[in-house]
Design a protein around this motif. Structure first.
Motif, PDB file in Angstrom:
ATOM      1  N   ALA A  50       6.669 -25.232 -13.016  1.00  9.70           N
ATOM      2  CA  ALA A  50       6.393 -25.361 -11.611  1.00  9.70           C
ATOM      3  C   ALA A  50       5.014 -24.691 -11.531  1.00  9.70           C
ATOM      4  O   ALA A  50       4.198 -25.421 -10.710  1.00  9.70           O
ATOM      5  CB  ALA A  50       7.424 -24.960 -10.683  1.00  9.70           C
ATOM      6  N   SER A  51       4.789 -23.456 -11.799  1.00  9.05           N
ATOM      7  CA  SER A  51       3.815 -22.620 -11.449  1.00  9.05           C
ATOM      8  C   SER A  51       2.595 -23.332 -12.194  1.00  9.05           C
ATOM      9  O   SER A  51       1.403 -23.496 -11.867  1.00  9.05           O
ATOM     10  CB  SER A  51       3.929 -21.254 -11.997  1.00  9.05           C
ATOM     11  N   ALA A  52       2.684 -23.805 -13.453  1.00  9.18           N
ATOM     12  CA  ALA A  52       1.670 -24.328 -14.362  1.00  9.18           C
ATOM     13  C   ALA A  52       1.196 -25.746 -13.530  1.00  9.18           C
ATOM     14  O   ALA A  52      -0.017 -26.017 -13.816  1.00  9.18           O
ATOM     15  CB  ALA A  52       2.067 -24.617 -15.916  1.00  9.18           C
ATOM     16  N   LEU A  53       2.265 -26.463 -13.194  1.00 11.36           N
ATOM     17  CA  LEU A  53       1.859 -27.682 -12.603  1.00 11.36           C
ATOM     18  C   LEU A  53       1.208 -27.390 -11.153  1.00 11.36           C
ATOM     19  O   LEU A  53       0.331 -28.256 -10.939  1.00 11.36           O
ATOM     20  CB  LEU A  53       3.202 -28.490 -12.367  1.00 11.36           C
ATOM     21  N   THR A  54       1.418 -26.372 -10.551  1.00 11.46           N
ATOM     22  CA  THR A  54       0.963 -25.967  -9.299  1.00 11.46           C
ATOM     23  C   THR A  54      -0.439 -25.566  -9.343  1.00 11.46           C
ATOM     24  O   THR A  54      -1.373 -25.931  -8.468  1.00 11.46           O
ATOM     25  CB  THR A  54       1.747 -24.887  -8.561  1.00 11.46           C
ATOM     26  N   GLN A  55      -0.879 -24.923 -10.346  1.00 11.21           N
ATOM     27  CA  GLN A  55      -2.100 -24.834 -10.774  1.00 11.21           C
ATOM     28  C   GLN A  55      -3.235 -25.982 -10.971  1.00 11.21           C
ATOM     29  O   GLN A  55      -4.138 -25.811 -10.531  1.00 11.21           O
ATOM     30  CB  GLN A  55      -2.256 -23.879 -12.084  1.00 11.21           C
TER      31      GLN A  55
END
Length: 325
Positions: A168-173
């Protein structure tokens, strides 16, 4: 303020919010019956307090991702465990033990080594729609495998929670870079909509998986979440977003040493928290012996044995050892 320093500062405050949320979730899990459904959980104020703390940590984390790369921001998430140690001790009304301090020091030392190798430039690469879909499908397959019935469900759910949160963090970036990009591209597109839906699904899934994992205690599950999260995010950053470690081979050796120190520190913290969760436990290295139960009132114990011809019935013996007339 320098972009890298701002990313670190936001990550530190985010780790504090996540740590408070983890302690709140652990206390809630300890007071909740394992068979409680999600709908009943949603009706509890303690649950929404934990959700609010997680949301605060997530917003700060998103802001940090806008100023720093995944390889820099995600390792700082391990500070959640470090902050959770004194918070958990205070909530339990005890002091932080020596082993916990050792684990904290090793974790911080390992994090320092990892931060020296992390890329310092602001992120500029984003995932394409096929890459985002591929990452989402692979993550759902891994989570489905970890969530199946079997041994150590708490640790497996914790690993699944850490992976989904890291993805989710990678996609949020990708979302933050695309939205703040000033190249004149479309603000709304199928790619950004798909990524936003995946972020929402994985963020909520990670929260529910962690709540399930904390039913067995805070220490070991939180340690697994803390390690799995940056590993998943950094893998995406290095493989798909063009992020690199600084310094060449020397940097790689330093990163490996830092990882080993951080892992050792997390293990010490998790063991200490598991022992603290069991006040009746014994010191490390001592084999526990099950206490012999003692009946407060003498009872009659029938000792069964093969029946010889001369003794047709079993002999009734008192608890004290004298034959019963």
């Amino acid at each position: 303020m320098n972009a890298t320093l701002l990313a670190v500062a936001l990550s530190l405050v985010s780790a504090g919010a996540y740590a408070a949320a983890a302690v709140a979730q652990s206390r809630l899990a300890g007071r909740t019956d394992p068979g409680t459904g999600v709908l009943r959980m949603l009706g509890r104020g303690a649950w929404w307090s934990a959700v609010g703390l997680n949301a605060t940590g997530a917003l700060l984390h998103v802001a940090a991702l806008n100023y720093g790369p995944l390889t820099l921001v995600q390792p700082l998430g391990a500070l959640t465990l470090v902050v959770a140690v004194p918070l958990g001790a205070r909530a339990a009304g005890r002091r932080v033990g020596r082993v916990e301090w050792r684990g904290t020091a090793l974790t911080l030392l390992g994090l320092g080594a990892l931060l020296l190798t992390a890329g310092g430039s602001a992120p500029h690469e984003t995932l394409t729609l096929p890459e985002a879909l591929g990452v989402g499908a692979a993550t759902m397959a891994v989570v489905a495998g970890l969530s199946r019935p079997g041994a150590r469900p708490g640790l497996r759910h914790a690993a699944a929670s850490g992976i989904t949160s890291g993805v989710a963090s990678a996609l949020t970036q990708t979302l933050t870079v695309a939205v703040t990009d000033h190249s004149g591209g479309p603000l709304f597109s199928w790619r950004l909509l798909t990524v936003a839906l995946l972020v929402s699904a994985f963020a909520m899934g990670g929260l529910l998986l962690s709540q399930t994992a904390y039913r067995g205690g805070l220490g070991a599950p939180l340690a697994v979440v803390t390690l799995a999260n940056p590993v998943a995010a950094a893998a995406i950053g290095l493989a798909l977003l063009g992020e690199r470690l600084q310094g060449g081979p020397v940097s790689l050796v330093l990163a490996l040493l830092g990882t080993a120190a951080a892992v050792r520190g997390v293990i010490l913290l998790s063991r200490a928290q598991v022992r603290n969760a069991d006040p009746g436990g014994v010191a490390e290295g001592v084999v526990p012996v099950d206490p012999v139960p003692v009946d407060p009132v003498p009872s009659r114990v029938v000792i069964g044995s093969p029946r010889p011809a001369a003794v047709p019935e079993p002999v009734a013996v008192r608890a004290g050892g004298a034959p019963h007339p």
